[in-house]
Design an enzyme around this catalytic site. Structure first.
Site, PDB file in Angstrom:
ATOM      1  N   ASP A  50       0.838  -1.202   0.000  1.00 53.91           N
ATOM      2  CA  ASP A  50       0.000   0.000   0.000  1.00 53.91           C
ATOM      3  C   ASP A  50       0.873   1.252   0.000  1.00 53.91           C
ATOM      4  OD1 ASP A  50      -3.002   0.988   0.904  1.00 53.91           O
ATOM      5  OD2 ASP A  50      -1.421   2.264   1.727  1.00 53.91           O
ATOM      6  N   TYR A  55       2.682  10.094  -0.241  1.00 52.02           N
ATOM      7  CA  TYR A  55       3.805   9.538   0.539  1.00 52.02           C
ATOM      8  C   TYR A  55       5.139   9.866  -0.145  1.00 52.02           C
ATOM      9  CZ  TYR A  55       0.208   6.418   2.616  1.00 52.02           C
ATOM     10  OH  TYR A  55      -0.901   5.883   3.219  1.00 52.02           O
ATOM     11  N   LYS A  84      -3.001   5.962  -4.075  1.00 52.07           N
ATOM     12  CA  LYS A  84      -4.105   6.890  -3.746  1.00 52.07           C
ATOM     13  C   LYS A  84      -3.873   8.240  -4.395  1.00 52.07           C
ATOM     14  CE  LYS A  84      -3.858   4.671   0.761  1.00 52.07           C
ATOM     15  NZ  LYS A  84      -2.427   4.487   1.005  1.00 52.07           N
ATOM     16  N   HIS A 116      -7.798   9.610  -1.478  1.00 55.95           N
ATOM     17  CA  HIS A 116      -7.073   9.536  -0.203  1.00 55.95           C
ATOM     18  C   HIS A 116      -7.787  10.239   0.953  1.00 55.95           C
ATOM     19  CE1 HIS A 116      -2.702   9.172   1.376  1.00 55.95           C
ATOM     20  NE2 HIS A 116      -3.548   9.050   2.371  1.00 55.95           N
TER      21      HIS A 116
END
Ligand code: A2P
Length: 289
Positions: A50, A55, A84, A116
């Site tokens: 994931d 990120y 996401k 997200h």
């Protein structure tokens, strides 16, 4: 439950399945750390990875995936990969942004793409978030039809955010912060009633709950660490945990959650723990990151 494993398929309402435990990469630094830890996770047996555009580690996660596949002899289709779309890319240009994520990952498709976050701060006052989410969802539906996304879902959406979504393809997942001390019962119940599988981000409370004396006492009874107790708690709560660690020994330890069962009494005591609240961001409030 004892015969389950990391890869036990969990059925989604679109007829596909998702492996029972995923490997989380939030707060994993881009570069060698992400590449090496994702590779180690695949070697340790995780088949579900994931990540997310925000990120900022998709390139290295993609490299780790390729290295993990090479090290294990597995094929791309043996892995389940999620990413996401972040708030700043929602709306009219969502499709391009999602394709950029695929490019960064070096993948032709992802198994799961999530919106997200339901609301960006600027959208809140005039309900612009509803339009933004609906435009984004439409783009995601198109990408499903084009074979770029296998499944589509949501993250951090509460019932009223889900209710506002206009969709031809219903969401299969809602990924929420869930751990002992933050069980989000109302949203979990809503998702269950609507056939939406819940995933747990930060199943260890981002490490916040590891020192909790009550959880330490319970974990000791089973000869397990608090991290393992938290992951097992998620499984018994019926949600798909996504534990994160960048250390090879912890990556492995976090998979050792199938040789014990939390008793009903202990499980209920964990459910009844004082709620700590979300980790800094309220899906209906101000966004701090
Ligand atoms: P690290 O990556 O340095 O191992 P969550 O999955 O809830 O987001 O929690 C991740 C946090 O918990 C990270 O700080 C991670 O640190 C730490 N962590 C993950 N697994 C373990 C473990 N088995 N024991 C102790 N800390 C852990």
């Amino acid at each position: 439950m004892k015969e389950m494993s990391l890869t036990t398929p969990v059925a989604l309402q679109n007829g596909t399945t998702i492996p029972l435990v995923g490997y989380g990469t939030w707060q994993t630094p881009d570069g060698d750390v992400a590449r090496e830890s994702v590779k180690q996770a695949i070697i340790a047996g995780y088949r579900h990875i994931d990540t997310a555009a925000v990120y900022r580690n998709e390139v290295s996660v993609g490299e780790g995936i390729r290295e993990g596949l090479a090290a294990t002899g597995l094929k791309r289709e043996d892995l389940y990969v999620t990413t996401k779309i972040w708030c700043d890319k929602k709306g009219p240009h969502a499709k391009e942004a999602i394709l950029e994520s695929l490019k960064r990952l070096g993948l032709d498709y992802v198994d799961l793409l999530l919106i997200h976050w339901p609301i960006a701060t600027a959208e809140k006052a005039n309900d612009a978030w509803k339009k933004n989410n609906n435009e984004t969802w439409k783009a995601m539906e198109e990408l499903v039809r084009e074979g770029k996304l296998r499944s589509i879902g949501l993250s951090n959406f509460r019932a009223h955010h889900i209710e506002a979504l206009e969709c031809e393809i219903p969401p299969v997942i809602d990924q929420l912060e869930i751990h002992p001390g933050y069980i989000q019962k109302e949203t979990v119940d809503y998702c269950k009633e609507h056939g939406i599988v819940v995933e747990a981000w930060s199943p260890l409370g981002s490490g916040r709950v590891l020192g909790d004396p009550f959880l330490n006492e319970i974990a000791a009874k089973y000869g397990k660490s608090v991290a393992q107790l938290c992951i097992r708690f998620c499984l018994q709560y019926g949600v798909v945990p996504l534990p994160k660690s960048v250390h090879a020994d912890r990556i492995v330890a976090n998979t050792e959650v199938f040789d014990f069962e939390i008793s009903e009494e202990d499980f209920n005591a964990i459910l009844a723990m004082e709620q700590l609240g979300f980790s800094g961001n309220d899906p209906d409030g101000k966004l701090n990151f």
